[in-house]
Design an enzyme around this catalytic site. Structure first.
Site, short mmCIF file in Angstrom:
data_model
loop_
_atom_site.label_atom_id
_atom_site.label_comp_id
_atom_site.label_asym_id
_atom_site.label_seq_id
_atom_site.Cartn_x
_atom_site.Cartn_y
_atom_site.Cartn_z
CB CYS A 1 -0.99 0.02 1.30
SG CYS A 1 -2.19 1.08 1.02
CG HIS B 1 -3.49 -3.67 3.71
ND1 HIS B 1 -2.32 -3.26 4.11
CD2 HIS B 1 -4.08 -2.65 2.97
CE1 HIS B 1 -2.38 -1.71 3.78
NE2 HIS B 1 -3.49 -1.59 3.19
CD GLU C 1 -0.49 -5.61 5.77
OE1 GLU C 1 -0.77 -4.57 5.91
OE2 GLU C 1 -0.29 -6.29 4.57
#
Length: 219
Positions: free
Chosen positions: A86, A195, A197
């Site tokens: 990002c 994302h 994660e």
């Protein structure tokens, strides 16, 4: 894999990244403030998401001039691994470590929702735990995720198989050729907008993003 997570004013995804690293690597990452310049002993540098320096000028433009980025360039030149997600992807393009730019989303609206990504190749250190063509879910939260580059650059990325991920469920931000992430020519730098994660544990809503970190751990 010894990991450093970079911190800039306005970054807000460093804890999410730390959770993902702990889950897959079984080790604590080193948090590195942007005014530091020492990346000795580090294998993987992660630049997380957020709004570095409030996204003034352009997203990632000010962070790209921070002292730590000179060390990141040296790290990359030595063949070290770099992951930017990002705002991290935006910083990598602004620093010249990846080509192209991230522009305002089509429709000029901030997008905060899940998207589906397709793995374009599974023979890299970032994707070995997937299969080529695999589809996985990843949250996106960005106002400037519209990947853009000139035709020659886009053709080169395609021709050299440097597109890492593509949007597989409709291109909401307008990114050229549905590109969600790209590699450097040596496949050691990865930038992507959504994302992974944020999906590494069932308690977080799923584990779709965990193969990326498991792939890195396997290296």
């Amino acid at each position: 894999m010894r990991t450093a997570i970079l911190l800039f004013p306005g970054i807000n995804r460093e804890r999410d990244m730390a959770i993902a690293v702990r889950q897959s690597f079984g080790a604590e990452p080193k948090m590195v403030w942007h005014k530091e310049t020492d990346l000795s002993g580090i294998d993987l540098v992660i630049i997380p998401g957020g709004f570095s320096f409030g996204d003034y000028l352009r997203c990632g433009a000010m962070a790209a001039q921070s002292p730590i980025m000179r060390a990141v360039k040296d790290h990359a030149a030595r063949g070290g691994y770099v992951l930017g997600v990002c705002n991290g992807f935006q910083i990598l393009t602004e620093a010249g470590l990846l080509p192209g730019a991230l522009l305002r989303n089509a429709g000029l609206r901030f997008l905060s929702m899940d998207t589906m990504l397709r793995v374009e190749r599974a023979d890299t250190v970032f994707t070995s735990k997937w299969e080529t063509g695999a589809i996985f879910r990843a949250p996106m939260a960005h106002g400037d995720g519209n990947y853009a580059a000139d035709t020659a650059t886009l053709d080169r990325l395609e021709g050299e198989n440097l597109v890492a991920f593509r949007y597989a469920d409709g291109n909401r931000n307008g990114a050229a050729r549905d590109i969600a992430g790209i590699y450097s020519p040596n496949l050691r730098i990865l930038g992507l907008m959504p994302h992974p994660e944020d999906l590494v544990d069932p308690l977080l809503g799923g584990t779709d993003g965990k193969p990326l970190f498991d792939s890195l751990a396997a290296a």
